[in-house]
Motif scaffolding. Sequence first.
Motif, PDB file in Angstrom:
ATOM      1  N   THR A  41       1.605 -11.268   1.838  1.00 53.54           N
ATOM      2  CA  THR A  41       2.704 -10.445   1.334  1.00 53.54           C
ATOM      3  C   THR A  41       3.246  -9.592   2.461  1.00 53.54           C
ATOM      4  O   THR A  41       2.513  -9.237   3.385  1.00 53.54           O
ATOM      5  CB  THR A  41       2.232  -9.568   0.148  1.00 53.54           C
ATOM      6  OG1 THR A  41       3.385  -9.023  -0.499  1.00 53.54           O
ATOM      7  CG2 THR A  41       1.359  -8.418   0.606  1.00 53.54           C
ATOM      8  N   THR A  42       4.542  -9.318   2.407  1.00 50.46           N
ATOM      9  CA  THR A  42       5.142  -8.480   3.434  1.00 50.46           C
ATOM     10  C   THR A  42       5.306  -7.076   2.871  1.00 50.46           C
ATOM     11  O   THR A  42       5.800  -6.900   1.759  1.00 50.46           O
ATOM     12  CB  THR A  42       6.498  -9.058   3.877  1.00 50.46           C
ATOM     13  OG1 THR A  42       6.261 -10.392   4.338  1.00 50.46           O
ATOM     14  CG2 THR A  42       7.091  -8.248   5.010  1.00 50.46           C
ATOM     15  N   ILE A  43       4.844  -6.105   3.636  1.00 49.55           N
ATOM     16  CA  ILE A  43       4.802  -4.732   3.145  1.00 49.55           C
ATOM     17  C   ILE A  43       5.766  -3.850   3.926  1.00 49.55           C
ATOM     18  O   ILE A  43       5.763  -3.861   5.166  1.00 49.55           O
ATOM     19  CB  ILE A  43       3.359  -4.179   3.266  1.00 49.55           C
ATOM     20  CG1 ILE A  43       2.408  -5.004   2.389  1.00 49.55           C
ATOM     21  CG2 ILE A  43       3.300  -2.706   2.894  1.00 49.55           C
ATOM     22  CD1 ILE A  43       0.948  -4.638   2.561  1.00 49.55           C
ATOM     23  N   ASP A  44       6.553  -3.094   3.195  1.00 47.49           N
ATOM     24  CA  ASP A  44       7.479  -2.143   3.806  1.00 47.49           C
ATOM     25  C   ASP A  44       6.681  -0.977   4.391  1.00 47.49           C
ATOM     26  O   ASP A  44       5.955  -0.280   3.672  1.00 47.49           O
ATOM     27  CB  ASP A  44       8.433  -1.651   2.693  1.00 47.49           C
ATOM     28  CG  ASP A  44       9.377  -0.556   3.186  1.00 47.49           C
ATOM     29  OD1 ASP A  44       9.405  -0.299   4.403  1.00 47.49           O
ATOM     30  OD2 ASP A  44      10.077   0.031   2.330  1.00 47.49           O
ATOM     31  N   LEU A  45       6.808  -0.768   5.675  1.00 43.94           N
ATOM     32  CA  LEU A  45       6.021   0.287   6.310  1.00 43.94           C
ATOM     33  C   LEU A  45       6.868   1.497   6.714  1.00 43.94           C
ATOM     34  O   LEU A  45       6.402   2.353   7.469  1.00 43.94           O
ATOM     35  CB  LEU A  45       5.325  -0.255   7.565  1.00 43.94           C
ATOM     36  CG  LEU A  45       3.972  -0.945   7.385  1.00 43.94           C
ATOM     37  CD1 LEU A  45       3.329  -1.159   8.744  1.00 43.94           C
ATOM     38  CD2 LEU A  45       3.033  -0.137   6.495  1.00 43.94           C
ATOM     39  N   ALA A  46       8.120   1.549   6.221  1.00 42.22           N
ATOM     40  CA  ALA A  46       9.002   2.636   6.656  1.00 42.22           C
ATOM     41  C   ALA A  46       8.347   4.000   6.432  1.00 42.22           C
ATOM     42  O   ALA A  46       8.319   4.852   7.332  1.00 42.22           O
ATOM     43  CB  ALA A  46      10.339   2.549   5.924  1.00 42.22           C
TER      44      ALA A  46
ATOM     45  N   ASP B 128       7.042   6.463   9.435  1.00 44.69           N
ATOM     46  CA  ASP B 128       7.634   7.808   9.481  1.00 44.69           C
ATOM     47  C   ASP B 128       6.559   8.889   9.478  1.00 44.69           C
ATOM     48  O   ASP B 128       6.589   9.844  10.243  1.00 44.69           O
ATOM     49  CB  ASP B 128       8.484   8.030   8.220  1.00 44.69           C
ATOM     50  CG  ASP B 128       9.952   8.015   8.556  1.00 44.69           C
ATOM     51  OD1 ASP B 128      10.280   7.500   9.638  1.00 44.69           O
ATOM     52  OD2 ASP B 128      10.740   8.517   7.720  1.00 44.69           O
ATOM     53  N   TRP B 129       5.641   8.694   8.554  1.00 47.60           N
ATOM     54  CA  TRP B 129       4.559   9.664   8.387  1.00 47.60           C
ATOM     55  C   TRP B 129       3.749   9.767   9.678  1.00 47.60           C
ATOM     56  O   TRP B 129       3.424  10.860  10.148  1.00 47.60           O
ATOM     57  CB  TRP B 129       3.670   9.228   7.223  1.00 47.60           C
ATOM     58  CG  TRP B 129       2.550  10.159   6.919  1.00 47.60           C
ATOM     59  CD1 TRP B 129       2.638  11.328   6.225  1.00 47.60           C
ATOM     60  CD2 TRP B 129       1.184  10.018   7.316  1.00 47.60           C
ATOM     61  NE1 TRP B 129       1.402  11.923   6.158  1.00 47.60           N
ATOM     62  CE2 TRP B 129       0.492  11.142   6.826  1.00 47.60           C
ATOM     63  CE3 TRP B 129       0.483   9.058   8.033  1.00 47.60           C
ATOM     64  CZ2 TRP B 129      -0.868  11.322   7.015  1.00 47.60           C
ATOM     65  CZ3 TRP B 129      -0.877   9.231   8.226  1.00 47.60           C
ATOM     66  CH2 TRP B 129      -1.544  10.360   7.723  1.00 47.60           C
ATOM     67  N   LEU B 130       3.457   8.600  10.274  1.00 47.54           N
ATOM     68  CA  LEU B 130       2.699   8.588  11.523  1.00 47.54           C
ATOM     69  C   LEU B 130       3.467   9.297  12.634  1.00 47.54           C
ATOM     70  O   LEU B 130       2.898  10.043  13.428  1.00 47.54           O
ATOM     71  CB  LEU B 130       2.431   7.146  11.969  1.00 47.54           C
ATOM     72  CG  LEU B 130       1.193   6.464  11.419  1.00 47.54           C
ATOM     73  CD1 LEU B 130       1.090   5.046  11.969  1.00 47.54           C
ATOM     74  CD2 LEU B 130      -0.068   7.243  11.802  1.00 47.54           C
ATOM     75  N   ARG B 131       4.782   9.049  12.675  1.00 55.38           N
ATOM     76  CA  ARG B 131       5.585   9.641  13.740  1.00 55.38           C
ATOM     77  C   ARG B 131       5.554  11.160  13.625  1.00 55.38           C
ATOM     78  O   ARG B 131       5.369  11.873  14.613  1.00 55.38           O
ATOM     79  CB  ARG B 131       7.017   9.114  13.667  1.00 55.38           C
ATOM     80  CG  ARG B 131       7.859   9.497  14.865  1.00 55.38           C
ATOM     81  CD  ARG B 131       9.235   8.875  14.801  1.00 55.38           C
ATOM     82  NE  ARG B 131       9.180   7.411  14.808  1.00 55.38           N
ATOM     83  CZ  ARG B 131       9.938   6.632  14.032  1.00 55.38           C
ATOM     84  NH1 ARG B 131      10.789   7.155  13.185  1.00 55.38           N
ATOM     85  NH2 ARG B 131       9.827   5.325  14.112  1.00 55.38           N
ATOM     86  N   ARG B 132       5.682  11.637  12.386  1.00 55.56           N
ATOM     87  CA  ARG B 132       5.651  13.097  12.187  1.00 55.56           C
ATOM     88  C   ARG B 132       4.284  13.661  12.575  1.00 55.56           C
ATOM     89  O   ARG B 132       4.181  14.712  13.195  1.00 55.56           O
ATOM     90  CB  ARG B 132       5.957  13.442  10.728  1.00 55.56           C
ATOM     91  CG  ARG B 132       7.431  13.394  10.383  1.00 55.56           C
ATOM     92  CD  ARG B 132       7.724  14.165   9.083  1.00 55.56           C
ATOM     93  NE  ARG B 132       6.891  13.719   7.974  1.00 55.56           N
ATOM     94  CZ  ARG B 132       7.194  12.690   7.179  1.00 55.56           C
ATOM     95  NH1 ARG B 132       8.311  12.005   7.368  1.00 55.56           N
ATOM     96  NH2 ARG B 132       6.397  12.362   6.191  1.00 55.56           N
TER      97      ARG B 132
ATOM     98  N   LYS C 270       2.032   5.450   0.220  1.00 57.62           N
ATOM     99  CA  LYS C 270       1.691   6.873   0.148  1.00 57.62           C
ATOM    100  C   LYS C 270       0.694   7.216   1.253  1.00 57.62           C
ATOM    101  O   LYS C 270      -0.475   7.538   0.979  1.00 57.62           O
ATOM    102  CB  LYS C 270       1.077   7.202  -1.216  1.00 57.62           C
ATOM    103  CG  LYS C 270       2.097   7.096  -2.324  1.00 57.62           C
ATOM    104  CD  LYS C 270       1.473   7.408  -3.660  1.00 57.62           C
ATOM    105  CE  LYS C 270       2.510   7.300  -4.766  1.00 57.62           C
ATOM    106  NZ  LYS C 270       1.885   7.100  -6.070  1.00 57.62           N
ATOM    107  N   PRO C 271       1.151   7.153   2.486  1.00 57.10           N
ATOM    108  CA  PRO C 271       0.216   7.327   3.608  1.00 57.10           C
ATOM    109  C   PRO C 271      -0.448   8.701   3.603  1.00 57.10           C
ATOM    110  O   PRO C 271      -1.587   8.841   4.044  1.00 57.10           O
ATOM    111  CB  PRO C 271       1.105   7.149   4.843  1.00 57.10           C
ATOM    112  CG  PRO C 271       2.499   7.379   4.363  1.00 57.10           C
ATOM    113  CD  PRO C 271       2.528   6.953   2.937  1.00 57.10           C
ATOM    114  N   GLU C 272       0.268   9.690   3.061  1.00 60.55           N
ATOM    115  CA  GLU C 272      -0.298  11.045   3.080  1.00 60.55           C
ATOM    116  C   GLU C 272      -1.544  11.141   2.209  1.00 60.55           C
ATOM    117  O   GLU C 272      -2.351  12.046   2.375  1.00 60.55           O
ATOM    118  CB  GLU C 272       0.749  12.080   2.658  1.00 60.55           C
ATOM    119  CG  GLU C 272       1.273  11.970   1.223  1.00 60.55           C
ATOM    120  CD  GLU C 272       2.293  10.831   1.027  1.00 60.55           C
ATOM    121  OE1 GLU C 272       2.675  10.201   2.041  1.00 60.55           O
ATOM    122  OE2 GLU C 272       2.686  10.574  -0.119  1.00 60.55           O
TER     123      GLU C 272
END
Lengths: 91, 516
Positions: free
Chosen positions: B322-327, B331-335, B512-514
Amino acid sequence: MKPLDHAEAMAVIRESITQIVPDADFTQVEPDDKFRDVLELDSLDFLSLVQLLSERTGIRIDEEDYPELTTLSDATRFLVDRSKESAGSAP
Amino acid sequence: MTEFTMPSLGADMDEGVLQEWLVGPGDRVHKGDVVAVVETDKAAIEVECFESGTVARLLVRPGTRVPVGAPLAVIEGEGASGARAGARGEPTTTGAEAVSPMVAASVKRPRSQNPPMRAKADRERAARDERPKPRRKAAGEPKSVPEIRSEPRKEPAHTAAGPIPPQPGVSAETDSALGTGPLVRHLALQRGVDLMTLHGTGRGGRITRADVEHAQPGPVPRVRATPYARRLAHDLDVDLTELRGTGDGGAVRAADVHAAVCTRAVRHQPGRPTAHQRDDERTQVAVAGDTRPEQRTDTMRRAIADLMSRSKREIPHYYLSTTIDLAGAVDWLRRLNRGRPPTDRLVPAALLLKAAAVAAREVPALNGFWQNGGFVPGAAINLGVAVSLRQGGLLAPVIDRADALSPEALMARLKDLVQRARRGRLRGSELSGATLTVTNLGDQGVESVFGVIHPPQVAMVGFGAVVERPWATGGMLGVRPVVTATLAADHRATDGAVGARYLTAVDQLLQKPEEL
């Protein structure tokens, strides 16, 4: 910090890469090759490289700057330019 | 009295070469201490003991090839119930049948205390199995690593195989025959005094502390050195006895060895015999356990070939992708990384691993082993991470309880394991016990990877490169960073629906990376 010249910047880059990939063969890396691909640096290796470069040159390298570190010639130019900026902005 | 046995350091290992003892008879050892270095087909591994007690006897000489489960040393324990192989709960397969290390050990141990367990008992055990957490102790700590001889022993060379016969200052049996206590033996070991040459002045001719203290050190100079220094010295052909240590208690450190090499480069001493030349016996040993890269690559290739062939022969794989949207995640990582020095930054791999581990909590049917015709769930989520080595081949060190680690802790562990897999030495406990393995070939630029399951595990998760692709969301087309997550799973243990649930869970977690 004294600005780096081209040769110094190149030397720092090569030394840093060699520290990560001890048997790195620079004869295989053209200045405009993507060195990460040629030398097979994974994301952890690349992070180590960023760390080494900023430790050795005192230049701050943010994630936004990563694209500048794609080829040896880009990376050299980046370090030379940044070292001039930081030398110029110093009091 | 328990036996320290050759541990199983992964499903593909059925024998290993005991390369080096880091302890000697009379030494106190604690659960989790590194006591020996074992050379497997893939790497030199530091193995820990799983008992606390005193080393009574070493049964196997350095350089000896021994099967998994064979006794290596006798440890006088503190009311210990039975020796455990170095591997933790991971089932190993010795021969055709998958058995747990405990079973493997007890089957092979001549003095077996446990009758062989079969599937049911196994399953019960696995269910209540509390993995002993080895107490991690710095291997380089000189205090914890009593010195071993760096010189040949004086008796004629024995064949490499077989137990070490009683010999001066080494065998506890000899020592106890003289009636020396462990303290005196330890003191003798420390001082390099050969107990056999002493005349006891104590009751009944016992050797006392004073006897040892007054004795001339034996003809064999004893060198305190850290294991790393020892290894370096061996690799660089430096004689440890000629070095002056700068570590604790005069222990030779790696830096001292490096310094010696530099000096040697300046003034080469031709006539001087090196440790290598002087030590015929050791040279033979070195050949057996040699670490020449070409040889290592060959044996590693064979080990991988065997394991992967077995996997494809025995495991009916099914594959999902499956292809997962990592936007959001990117973003979270960049911040998070903004303003952090490079040492504290996270790479996407850390988040992907975390998501893979947490998803296994939600779909436990993929986390465990296929054993004796049934699925045995893993007692925890111990994530194997495939690490490719530069000279070729790969290792899969394990991040224990990866689901419970913060992304930062996971990142730190990942960095450490990858670095040591490539440059240093892994511990036995770090190479065994994986309940699910992840391969992250995305780092090498490919978009998707369909793995081969590492038996007896039942699934392998793959992540490709994080790439920018056109992505439709809410009726709009945009460019987003995406990653292709794949699953190879054992169809005996699960069906596609379970696998699908797992990949969906990974996707949702990465949105929900946070919360990871």
